[in-house]
Design a protein around this motif. Structure first.
Motif, PDB file in Angstrom:
ATOM      1  N   ARG A 258       0.842  -1.193   0.000  1.00 44.76           N
ATOM      2  CA  ARG A 258       0.000   0.000   0.000  1.00 44.76           C
ATOM      3  C   ARG A 258       0.882   1.249   0.000  1.00 44.76           C
ATOM      4  NH1 ARG A 258      -4.841  -1.212  -1.977  1.00 44.76           N
ATOM      5  NH2 ARG A 258      -5.877  -2.870  -0.802  1.00 44.76           N
ATOM      6  N   SER A 259       0.498   2.199  -0.835  1.00 42.25           N
ATOM      7  CA  SER A 259       1.344   3.371  -1.016  1.00 42.25           C
ATOM      8  C   SER A 259       1.544   4.151   0.271  1.00 42.25           C
ATOM      9  CB  SER A 259       0.751   4.279  -2.092  1.00 42.25           C
ATOM     10  OG  SER A 259       1.646   5.314  -2.397  1.00 42.25           O
ATOM     11  N   HIS A 260       0.518   4.205   1.136  1.00 43.12           N
ATOM     12  CA  HIS A 260       0.685   4.997   2.356  1.00 43.12           C
ATOM     13  C   HIS A 260       1.593   4.302   3.371  1.00 43.12           C
ATOM     14  CE1 HIS A 260      -2.685   2.346   3.509  1.00 43.12           C
ATOM     15  NE2 HIS A 260      -2.354   2.578   4.766  1.00 43.12           N
ATOM     16  N   HIS A 261       1.884   3.012   3.159  1.00 44.75           N
ATOM     17  CA  HIS A 261       2.824   2.320   4.042  1.00 44.75           C
ATOM     18  C   HIS A 261       4.277   2.641   3.698  1.00 44.75           C
ATOM     19  CE1 HIS A 261      -0.354  -1.089   4.810  1.00 44.75           C
ATOM     20  NE2 HIS A 261      -0.541  -0.038   5.587  1.00 44.75           N
ATOM     21  N   LEU A 262       4.543   2.945   2.452  1.00 47.62           N
ATOM     22  CA  LEU A 262       5.934   3.031   1.989  1.00 47.62           C
ATOM     23  C   LEU A 262       6.724   4.226   2.518  1.00 47.62           C
ATOM     24  CD1 LEU A 262       5.725   1.563  -1.584  1.00 47.62           C
ATOM     25  CD2 LEU A 262       7.608   1.173   0.000  1.00 47.62           C
TER      26      LEU A 262
ATOM     27  N   ARG B  19      26.244  16.610   6.018  1.00 49.11           N
ATOM     28  CA  ARG B  19      26.291  15.371   5.247  1.00 49.11           C
ATOM     29  C   ARG B  19      24.984  14.622   5.460  1.00 49.11           C
ATOM     30  NH1 ARG B  19      27.299  10.015   5.745  1.00 49.11           N
ATOM     31  NH2 ARG B  19      28.406   8.975   4.030  1.00 49.11           N
ATOM     32  N   LEU B  20      24.328  14.254   4.379  1.00 48.56           N
ATOM     33  CA  LEU B  20      23.087  13.504   4.460  1.00 48.56           C
ATOM     34  C   LEU B  20      22.989  12.652   3.201  1.00 48.56           C
ATOM     35  CD1 LEU B  20      20.526  13.151   6.236  1.00 48.56           C
ATOM     36  CD2 LEU B  20      19.409  14.823   4.756  1.00 48.56           C
ATOM     37  N   ALA B  21      23.132  11.354   3.354  1.00 48.31           N
ATOM     38  CA  ALA B  21      23.199  10.476   2.189  1.00 48.31           C
ATOM     39  C   ALA B  21      22.329   9.243   2.391  1.00 48.31           C
ATOM     40  CB  ALA B  21      24.648  10.072   1.918  1.00 48.31           C
ATOM     41  N   PRO B  22      21.004   9.409   2.476  1.00 46.86           N
ATOM     42  CA  PRO B  22      20.132   8.265   2.749  1.00 46.86           C
ATOM     43  C   PRO B  22      19.962   7.345   1.546  1.00 46.86           C
ATOM     44  CG  PRO B  22      18.833  10.233   2.368  1.00 46.86           C
ATOM     45  CD  PRO B  22      20.255  10.673   2.367  1.00 46.86           C
ATOM     46  N   ASP B  23      19.662   6.086   1.849  1.00 47.89           N
ATOM     47  CA  ASP B  23      19.316   5.086   0.845  1.00 47.89           C
ATOM     48  C   ASP B  23      17.861   4.687   1.082  1.00 47.89           C
ATOM     49  OD1 ASP B  23      22.042   5.077   0.135  1.00 47.89           O
ATOM     50  OD2 ASP B  23      22.468   3.453   1.549  1.00 47.89           O
ATOM     51  N   ALA B  24      17.076   4.524   0.018  1.00 52.34           N
ATOM     52  CA  ALA B  24      15.668   4.185   0.220  1.00 52.34           C
ATOM     53  C   ALA B  24      15.013   3.759  -1.081  1.00 52.34           C
ATOM     54  CB  ALA B  24      14.908   5.377   0.797  1.00 52.34           C
ATOM     55  N   LEU B  25      13.993   2.908  -0.950  1.00 55.01           N
ATOM     56  CA  LEU B  25      13.020   2.692  -2.014  1.00 55.01           C
ATOM     57  C   LEU B  25      11.845   3.618  -1.735  1.00 55.01           C
ATOM     58  CD1 LEU B  25      12.932  -1.215  -2.299  1.00 55.01           C
ATOM     59  CD2 LEU B  25      13.649   0.371  -4.100  1.00 55.01           C
ATOM     60  N   LEU B  26      11.352   4.296  -2.758  1.00 52.88           N
ATOM     61  CA  LEU B  26      10.275   5.258  -2.584  1.00 52.88           C
ATOM     62  C   LEU B  26       9.024   4.806  -3.322  1.00 52.88           C
ATOM     63  CD1 LEU B  26      12.259   8.551  -3.336  1.00 52.88           C
ATOM     64  CD2 LEU B  26      11.890   7.488  -1.109  1.00 52.88           C
ATOM     65  N   THR B  27       7.870   5.117  -2.776  1.00 51.41           N
ATOM     66  CA  THR B  27       6.642   4.936  -3.530  1.00 51.41           C
ATOM     67  C   THR B  27       6.570   6.008  -4.619  1.00 51.41           C
ATOM     68  OG1 THR B  27       4.231   5.086  -3.429  1.00 51.41           O
ATOM     69  CG2 THR B  27       5.434   6.315  -1.792  1.00 51.41           C
ATOM     70  N   PRO B  28       5.889   5.722  -5.734  1.00 48.50           N
ATOM     71  CA  PRO B  28       5.681   6.771  -6.741  1.00 48.50           C
ATOM     72  C   PRO B  28       4.929   7.977  -6.195  1.00 48.50           C
ATOM     73  CG  PRO B  28       5.201   4.614  -7.675  1.00 48.50           C
ATOM     74  CD  PRO B  28       5.402   4.411  -6.200  1.00 48.50           C
ATOM     75  N   PHE B  29       4.280   7.809  -5.019  1.00 51.33           N
ATOM     76  CA  PHE B  29       3.487   8.881  -4.434  1.00 51.33           C
ATOM     77  C   PHE B  29       4.159   9.482  -3.208  1.00 51.33           C
ATOM     78  CE2 PHE B  29       0.744   5.598  -6.329  1.00 51.33           C
ATOM     79  CZ  PHE B  29       0.300   6.311  -7.427  1.00 51.33           C
ATOM     80  N   ASP B  30       5.481   9.343  -3.122  1.00 51.16           N
ATOM     81  CA  ASP B  30       6.248   9.986  -2.064  1.00 51.16           C
ATOM     82  C   ASP B  30       6.440  11.456  -2.429  1.00 51.16           C
ATOM     83  OD1 ASP B  30       8.757  10.869  -0.554  1.00 51.16           O
ATOM     84  OD2 ASP B  30       8.516   8.840   0.220  1.00 51.16           O
ATOM     85  N   PRO B  31       6.354  12.372  -1.446  1.00 49.35           N
ATOM     86  CA  PRO B  31       6.556  13.789  -1.760  1.00 49.35           C
ATOM     87  C   PRO B  31       7.898  14.104  -2.409  1.00 49.35           C
ATOM     88  CG  PRO B  31       5.580  13.564   0.409  1.00 49.35           C
ATOM     89  CD  PRO B  31       5.932  12.172  -0.040  1.00 49.35           C
TER      90      PRO B  31
END
Length: 400
Positions: free
Chosen positions: A56-60, A280-292
């Motif tokens: 679900r997109s709101h979970h991501l 310094r800020l270098a995060p790694d992540a998978l994003l939903t297509p509906f992430d801001p």
């Protein structure tokens, strides 16, 4: 806007400001007490979407910022705590109950639009019937509200008259969402499920000024178009709010090197006064297509040089990257996109294609593989399987 000297930031500094404001940190673990508050406060709106190919997109967005957690716990928090409600805040989205009065002007616009187009008159009897049934019987699903066969369809996405009526009442604020089952909304009269303070609208200009301020807090830095899009304001309304917030010192005018408008001129931007530029800020992540981070495609392209379109509605033979591609963030850069599908029957996370952008960080393959393993575990899946499609290697992932 009034002419004044604008502080100058590099594109890299602007990205770090934006990611920090969005809740990406180098210490992403959820805290024990009220664990979801930091992410939800940063986001302000949590977009809802019915697509459930992977999750679900709101979970991501919470997973993207904090790693694995129990999705059912987030759902309970959103639907049962009494602190959140649903409305058209960006698209359909969760918002804090306390902020519902900020959208009263939008409810008025919907009401006037339906009156002007004749839809309110056309559905007059259905509107009265739905109101009366919700008043007498409490929260209901659309199927419970149907009067006779549900096959009577209208022009709105082939919706029944009852569905059209209840959605009109939701848009105009008379009805609120009282929870979901199998992702179907359960509707109730707003006065039955929301506190009185959430039913009293703020004046239009004050509400829009607060919404632009909220957008600036969530974005950290943005152009007028960015600030307007966050809550889907018209640019003319957003401009009035930006002027007022700049005059109050809440928004600080800045320029970002490399940010240019369609004419090639420097694009004015603003930072919220509380925004910070992490060293310094270098995060790694998978994003939903509906992430801001990516939902406003011009911002994603301007800030990350990432041209992104969701291809769900593109015919299969015309897709470039895949049906449901999740943007891949590596070291704070949008470095790729991965087309995912959860095969729950076989307990596998299927990677239907994996792509990396030109100039992606050298560690992109290893980072992507690790994120996919974590995503599979989060969703209760036992392994990751990849078709081999795409140009992003996934070391250690089974190739089908």
């Amino acid at each position: 806007m009034p002419a004044q000297t604008r502080a100058s930031l590099s594109a890299a500094e602007a990205r770090r400001v934006a990611l920090a404001a969005q809740g990406f940190t180098n210490a992403p673990r959820l805290r024990q007490r009220r664990p979801f508050d930091p992410a939800l406060e940063r986001l302000h709106v949590l977009q809802i979407d019915s697509v459930n190919v992977f999750a679900r997109s709101h979970h991501l967005p919470v997973f993207s910022r904090h790693g694995e957690y129990a999705p059912s716990a987030l759902d309970a928090h959103l639907w049962e705590s009494g602190r959140f409600t649903e409305y058209w805040a960006h698209e359909a989205a969760f918002i804090p109950v306390e902020d519902r009065p900020l959208f009263g002007w939008r409810m008025d616009e919907y009401r006037e639009r339906h009156r002007r187009t004749g839809r309110a008159h056309e559905l007059g009897a259905d509107l009265e019937r739905v109101r009366a049934q919700l008043r007498a019987e409490g929260p209901q699903f659309v199927g419970e509200l149907e009067d006779g066969p549900s096959g009577t369809r209208g022009p709105w996405w082939d919706w029944s008259h009852t569905k059209r009526a209840v959605e009109m009442l939701f848009a105009t604020g008379e009805v609120a969402v009282a929870g979901r089952r199998s992702f179907q909304r359960r509707y109730a009269l707003a006065e039955h499920v929301l506190p009185q303070r959430a039913l009293v609208a703020l004046p239009r200009e004050e509400a829009q000024r607060r919404l632009v301020e909220r957008a600036a807090q969530s974005l950290g830095i943005g152009t007028l178009a960015d600030l307007a899009d966050y809550h889907r304001l018209k640019s003319t309304d957003a401009r009035v709010a930006v002027r007022a917030l700049e005059a109050e010192g809440i928004l600080i005018p800045v320029s970002v090197r490399g940010w240019r408008n369609g004419r090639g001129d420097p694009e004015p931007a603003w930072m919220h006064r509380e925004a910070r530029t992490p060293g310094r800020l270098a995060p790694d992540a998978l994003l939903t297509p509906f992430d801001p981070v990516v939902w406003f495609r011009p911002r994603a392209e301007r800030m990350f040089d990432f041209h992104y379109r969701i291809e769900i509605y593109t015919p299969k033979e015309q897709r470039v990257y895949g049906y449901y591609c999740l943007p891949l963030m590596v070291a704070g850069r949008l470095a790729g996109r991965i087309d995912l599908k959860a095969d729950r029957q076989n307990r596998e996370l299927l990677v239907q294609a994996a792509w990396q952008e030109p100039g992606a960080p050298a560690r992109t393959p290893e980072t992507a593989a690790a994120l996919l393993m974590s995503a599979a575990h989060w969703q209760g899946l036992e392994r990751v399987r990849w078709t081999g499609a795409g140009n992003l290697p996934l070391p250690g992932v089974i190739v089908a």
